[in-house]
Design an enzyme around this catalytic site. Structure first.
Site, PDB file in Angstrom:
ATOM      1  N   HIS A 152       0.839  -1.201   0.000  1.00 20.44           N
ATOM      2  CA  HIS A 152       0.000   0.000   0.000  1.00 20.44           C
ATOM      3  C   HIS A 152       0.877   1.256   0.000  1.00 20.44           C
ATOM      4  O   HIS A 152       1.965   1.256   0.590  1.00 20.44           O
ATOM      5  CB  HIS A 152      -0.906   0.012   1.235  1.00 20.44           C
ATOM      6  CG  HIS A 152      -1.782  -1.207   1.339  1.00 20.44           C
ATOM      7  ND1 HIS A 152      -1.412  -2.330   2.043  1.00 20.44           N
ATOM      8  CD2 HIS A 152      -3.001  -1.473   0.795  1.00 20.44           C
ATOM      9  CE1 HIS A 152      -2.372  -3.254   1.942  1.00 20.44           C
ATOM     10  NE2 HIS A 152      -3.342  -2.761   1.188  1.00 20.44           N
ATOM     11  N   HIS A 153       0.365   2.304  -0.608  1.00 17.03           N
ATOM     12  CA  HIS A 153       1.107   3.566  -0.678  1.00 17.03           C
ATOM     13  C   HIS A 153       1.416   4.104   0.726  1.00 17.03           C
ATOM     14  O   HIS A 153       0.540   4.121   1.594  1.00 17.03           O
ATOM     15  CB  HIS A 153       0.248   4.588  -1.453  1.00 17.03           C
ATOM     16  CG  HIS A 153       0.844   5.948  -1.518  1.00 17.03           C
ATOM     17  ND1 HIS A 153       0.130   7.096  -1.256  1.00 17.03           N
ATOM     18  CD2 HIS A 153       2.102   6.355  -1.810  1.00 17.03           C
ATOM     19  CE1 HIS A 153       0.911   8.145  -1.401  1.00 17.03           C
ATOM     20  NE2 HIS A 153       2.112   7.728  -1.737  1.00 17.03           N
ATOM     21  N   GLY A 154       2.636   4.574   0.914  1.00 20.82           N
ATOM     22  CA  GLY A 154       3.027   5.143   2.213  1.00 20.82           C
ATOM     23  C   GLY A 154       2.535   6.570   2.369  1.00 20.82           C
ATOM     24  O   GLY A 154       3.318   7.509   2.539  1.00 20.82           O
ATOM     25  N   ASP A 155       1.219   6.735   2.321  1.00 24.35           N
ATOM     26  CA  ASP A 155       0.624   8.074   2.256  1.00 24.35           C
ATOM     27  C   ASP A 155       0.913   8.955   3.476  1.00 24.35           C
ATOM     28  O   ASP A 155       1.235  10.137   3.342  1.00 24.35           O
ATOM     29  CB  ASP A 155      -0.894   7.979   2.024  1.00 24.35           C
ATOM     30  CG  ASP A 155      -1.621   7.173   3.097  1.00 24.35           C
ATOM     31  OD1 ASP A 155      -0.965   6.375   3.797  1.00 24.35           O
ATOM     32  OD2 ASP A 155      -2.845   7.347   3.235  1.00 24.35           O
TER      33      ASP A 155
END
Ligand code: ZN
Length: 258
Positions: A55-58
């Site tokens: 998952h994106h490291g938002d």
């Protein structure tokens, strides 16, 4: 910060989605963001954050948007949560968060050869250009083929290889865990990272007592109904090599051109 070599391993860290005012995506506090802030407070000048979670490291990207001291690079599955408000995937290739962020949203089926290709052609050159004094690697184990949360299909060998390659780039390195939803895959992947960081060779077969420990783990998931033997008997997964697809080469080029 004293100028000497330092290796830290924090398998319980890597909660990369939490925001300053709210929990998000199983993350209550954003450990990487708080840790990197602390590093800067204690004298780190430039920190490179590499995120290998599916998952994106938002939350980490947001925390250091417009901060030239921190470079964030996230390799994650395209069109997977967290999604932007307009329905598009967060962390698209043009998303730069003010300058020092890069994103590589990879397609389902992402394999070992492709991760190795991106490590060599994108990750290492970006680290060289940025000249960090500390590198933080978030090693979420949900990009593994054995993990049920993503459609990425790397083996733990590829993750270990990336950690080993990046580890040679700076004397100060922190490696953390992250997501991971198959307990056998998580335990084996993160144990291997510990071995890589400590120069310990990984045995072909696990000792019997470790095998019994893994067999005693109960996981109520459809994937566990016909569990493959390597979940219990080896630390290393079978390699998942393949072609480097055109889209991966295009993503690499696009990221380097930004
Ligand atoms: Zn994840």
């Amino acid at each position: 910060m004293e100028d000497k070599s330092c290796r830290v391993y924090l398998p319980g860290g890597g909660q990369h989605h939490a925001q300053p005012n709210r929990a998000s995506g199983f993350c209550f506090f954003n450990e990487p963001a708080l840790t990197v802030h602390t590093m800067l407070e204690y004298g780190a000048r430039r920190v490179f954050y590499l995120d290998l979670d599916a998952h994106h490291g938002d939350g980490v990207q947001d925390a250091f948007a417009y901060d030239d001291r921190v470079f964030t690079l996230s390799i994650h599955e395209d069109r997977r949560w967290p999604m932007a408000r307009d329905g598009s995937s967060a962390g698209n290739v043009l998303d730069r968060a003010g300058g020092k962020a890069r994103n590589i949203p990879v397609p389902p089926g992402f394999n070992d050869t492709e991760l190795d290709f991106l490590t060599t052609t994108v990750v290492l050159p970006l680290i060289s250009d940025f000249v960090p004094d500390v590198i933080y690697i978030q090693c979420g184990a949900d990009a593994l083929a054995d993990d049920p949360q993503s459609k990425l299909t790397v083996s733990n060998l590829a993750i270990w290889q990336t950690v080993a390659a990046v580890a040679t780039e700076v004397p100060k390195l922190l490696v953390a865990g992250g997501g991971g939803y198959n307990p056998y895959a998580v335990g084996r992947c993160w144990s291997g990272i510990w071995a890589i960081m400590n120069g310990i060779s990984i045995p072909e077969k696990l000792p019997k007592e470790v095998e019994s420990c893994l067999r005693a783990v109960k996981w109520d998931h459809r994937l566990a109904r016909n569990a493959p033997e390597h979940w219990f008997t080896t630390l290393a997964d079978p390699p998942r090599n393949g072609l480097v697809r055109k889209i991966i080469k295009e993503l690499a080029e696009a990221v380097l051109e930004l």
